[in-house]
Design an enzyme around this catalytic site. Sequence first.
Site, PDB file in Angstrom:
ATOM      1  N   LYS A 124     -52.798  34.039  16.336  1.00 52.71           N
ATOM      2  CA  LYS A 124     -53.480  32.852  16.878  1.00 52.71           C
ATOM      3  C   LYS A 124     -52.444  31.829  17.568  1.00 52.71           C
ATOM      4  CE  LYS A 124     -56.057  28.315  16.096  1.00 52.71           C
ATOM      5  NZ  LYS A 124     -56.137  27.512  15.241  1.00 52.71           N
ATOM      6  N   GLY A 145     -59.643  18.330  13.026  1.00 49.89           N
ATOM      7  CA  GLY A 145     -59.614  17.590  11.952  1.00 49.89           C
ATOM      8  C   GLY A 145     -60.466  16.653  12.107  1.00 49.89           C
ATOM      9  N   ALA A 157     -61.747  24.230  15.695  1.00 54.15           N
ATOM     10  CA  ALA A 157     -61.610  22.808  15.551  1.00 54.15           C
ATOM     11  C   ALA A 157     -62.523  21.979  15.884  1.00 54.15           C
ATOM     12  CB  ALA A 157     -60.361  22.397  16.352  1.00 54.15           C
ATOM     13  N   GLY A 158     -62.852  20.824  15.006  1.00 54.84           N
ATOM     14  CA  GLY A 158     -63.863  19.696  15.187  1.00 54.84           C
ATOM     15  C   GLY A 158     -65.137  19.893  14.433  1.00 54.84           C
ATOM     16  N   ASN A 189     -61.074  24.399   8.862  1.00 48.75           N
ATOM     17  CA  ASN A 189     -60.224  24.270   7.750  1.00 48.75           C
ATOM     18  C   ASN A 189     -60.573  23.029   7.070  1.00 48.75           C
ATOM     19  OD1 ASN A 189     -57.285  24.961   6.492  1.00 48.75           O
ATOM     20  ND2 ASN A 189     -57.431  22.895   6.857  1.00 48.75           N
ATOM     21  N   THR A 190     -60.385  21.884   7.882  1.00 45.83           N
ATOM     22  CA  THR A 190     -60.431  20.414   7.413  1.00 45.83           C
ATOM     23  C   THR A 190     -61.787  20.258   6.566  1.00 45.83           C
ATOM     24  OG1 THR A 190     -58.877  19.615   8.941  1.00 45.83           O
ATOM     25  CG2 THR A 190     -60.194  18.066   7.909  1.00 45.83           C
TER      26      THR A 190
END
Length: 329
Positions: free
Chosen positions: A172, A233, A259-260, A281-282
């Site tokens: 990635k 995040g 993301a987001g 992830n977050t």
Amino acid sequence: MQLTINGEARTFPASIMSVEQLLTELGLDSRKIALERNREIVPRSVYGRTQLTDGDRLEIVHFIGGGEQESAPDADGWTVAGRTFRSRLIIGTGKYRDYELNRLAAEAAGAEMVTVAVRRVNLTDRDQPMLVDFIDPKKYVYLPNSAGCYTADDAVRTLRLAREAGGWNLVKLEVLGDQKTLYPNMPETVDAARLLIKDGFDVMVYCSDDPIQAKRLEEIGCCAIMPLGAPIGSGLGVQNPVNIRIIIESARVPVIVDAGVGTASDAAIAMELGCDGVLMNTAIAEAKDPVLMASAMKHAVIAGRQAYRAGRMPKRRYASPSSPLAGLI
């Protein structure tokens, strides 16, 4: 003999002549690391005959958290770089309290692929746990990323080290523009993608939600396009569904929102747009109960995909009765 290892000057006895001897002295397992000598990667197969000289600069890195997987009820899979997956949820390996919690979350998510960051080996604390001891790369596809890189050169160098450490060509790519937004630097991203593809990598690429830029990355050979849903995040969810939909409609490679995402409904929305998958992830790692949230995300991705395949009803300005009017009393 003076060596600089991971930016730190260290002195070793003259008897340390080869890379293999150095790793033995440091107590490192050569199977779990990658080594760069004076900015040139040293293949694991030649550690024993690669001689060290006074003044050499070394980088030693490994993967960190930047049973059979449970099959998702939705049997339609997706394919990237010739590999087919059942799970459409990719999770990260950063921000967790520890690697054991990360392992439990990966299992609850039903994930088959996890992203991993590449960082310097800790030479001071040799007993520090390593990601590979908890999340088995034989059971999960590791997706090394260039997280934290702000130039094409740094990203390419990082991913070449990742390939040496684990032998994976599927990576990635992300090249960031600034520390405040973590938005992608698209000119540097394009440059890095060209270099990596020329070097034999299969590149899944983090990019802006600009359809023109996304198409350009596909045209130069990226095997998956990964537009951001919102800043990394942030947990804001998909902020520009129109552009994401345009990217999906014109793409001939998998499109994965990266993301987001903040909660399950965000993941479902991304999938309802027609995305091939979601990377997060977050949203899981910072939940009050990461394992429960991982399970919720798994079901949200499945539900969103099924809703997309089913085809939603048309939106109308006015009400439409559900019961027939014929035979009304």
